[in-house]
Design a protein around this motif. Structure first.
Motif, short mmCIF file in Angstrom:
data_model
loop_
_atom_site.label_atom_id
_atom_site.label_comp_id
_atom_site.label_asym_id
_atom_site.label_seq_id
_atom_site.Cartn_x
_atom_site.Cartn_y
_atom_site.Cartn_z
N ASP A 182 1.44 -1.15 -0.04
CA ASP A 182 0.12 -0.26 0.35
C ASP A 182 0.96 1.37 0.16
OD1 ASP A 182 -1.88 -1.38 0.28
OD2 ASP A 182 -1.75 -1.74 2.38
N TYR A 183 1.72 1.32 0.31
CA TYR A 183 2.70 2.34 1.04
C TYR A 183 3.80 1.64 0.30
CZ TYR A 183 -0.35 4.68 3.45
OH TYR A 183 -2.04 4.63 4.35
N GLN A 217 9.72 5.31 -9.65
CA GLN A 217 8.29 5.81 -10.79
C GLN A 217 9.15 5.90 -12.06
OE1 GLN A 217 9.63 9.96 -10.01
NE2 GLN A 217 7.73 10.28 -8.06
N LYS A 272 -0.72 3.73 -13.01
CA LYS A 272 -1.81 3.66 -11.09
C LYS A 272 -0.93 3.17 -10.79
CE LYS A 272 -3.07 -1.14 -12.90
NZ LYS A 272 -2.73 -2.26 -13.69
N GLN A 273 -0.02 2.70 -10.12
CA GLN A 273 0.98 1.83 -9.00
C GLN A 273 1.61 3.30 -8.64
OE1 GLN A 273 3.78 -1.03 -11.22
NE2 GLN A 273 1.73 -2.53 -10.83
N ALA A 274 1.90 4.40 -9.18
CA ALA A 274 3.25 5.28 -9.10
C ALA A 274 2.01 6.12 -7.79
CB ALA A 274 2.59 6.35 -9.60
N GLN A 275 0.65 6.46 -7.38
CA GLN A 275 0.13 6.78 -6.35
C GLN A 275 0.35 5.95 -5.10
OE1 GLN A 275 -3.49 5.84 -7.86
NE2 GLN A 275 -3.36 3.58 -6.14
N ASN A 276 0.81 4.83 -4.29
CA ASN A 276 1.64 4.95 -3.75
C ASN A 276 3.08 5.03 -3.33
OD1 ASN A 276 -0.52 2.65 -3.83
ND2 ASN A 276 0.67 0.99 -3.96
N LYS A 331 5.98 7.96 -2.48
CA LYS A 331 6.61 8.77 -1.83
C LYS A 331 7.72 8.95 -1.31
CE LYS A 331 1.41 10.22 0.29
NZ LYS A 331 1.00 10.31 -1.63
#
Length: 166
Positions: free
Chosen positions: A85-86, A99, A105-109, A111
């Motif tokens: 998830d993170y 990245q 669609k996976q890049a949102q996880n 940070k």
């Protein structure tokens, strides 16, 4: 219930990310949420596959009661982007590498881990590999701060406080 999963990532997976994994695991354990949160670490490069964390990382962590000896370095895999998830990078260089590996669609996880810190202005955990022992202590201080913020964020985002109390 599916566990909330967190993956810490640095370059070689022998200093920063295994330290973050162990420190965050200790926060999770103390909070009583070990059954709800899964933690792992990986590297963007395969320099040290199968190796234990750097001895200096182990010594610094042990000074704070944290044992890194069970960890072994591994490289990030495609499945990690969907399983976790993170996916938290220690610095911008590794965030950019992640990245480039991840599907859109996976890049949102993805940070920077230090986005969760409250007492540090730095947004990157510096690599202590080529420095002295003070660098490892500083990394631990930064990781402890960001771990506290990350755990609070996860508890809020995933309503885990109710589960812990229930």
């Amino acid at each position: 219930m599916k566990k909330v999963s967190v993956l810490f990532v640095c370059m070689g997976n022998i200093c920063r990310s295994p330290t973050a994994q162990a420190v965050f695991e200790s926060f999770v354990q103390r909070s009583g949420l070990a059954q709800a949160i899964q933690v792992d670490s990986a590297g963007t490069h395969a320099y040290h596959l199968g190796s234990q964390p750097d001895q200096r990382s182990q010594q610094a962590a042990l000074g704070r009661g944290i044992d890194l000896t069970q960890q072994r370095a591994r490289k990030i895999q495609a499945a990690d982007f969907t399983e976790f998830d993170y996916v938290l990078a220690m610095d911008l260089q590794n965030l950019r590498a992640l990245q480039s590996y991840a599907q859109a669609k996976q890049a949102q996880n993805l940070k920077l881990f230090m986005e969760f810190a409250s007492r540090w202005r730095e947004r990157e955990v510096p690599d202590p590999y080529y420095g002295g022992s003070q660098g490892f202590e500083r990394v631990l201080d930064m990781i402890e701060d960001a771990s506290e913020g990350l755990l609070a964020h996860i508890i809020r985002q995933h309503s885990l406080e109710r589960e812990r109390l229930g």
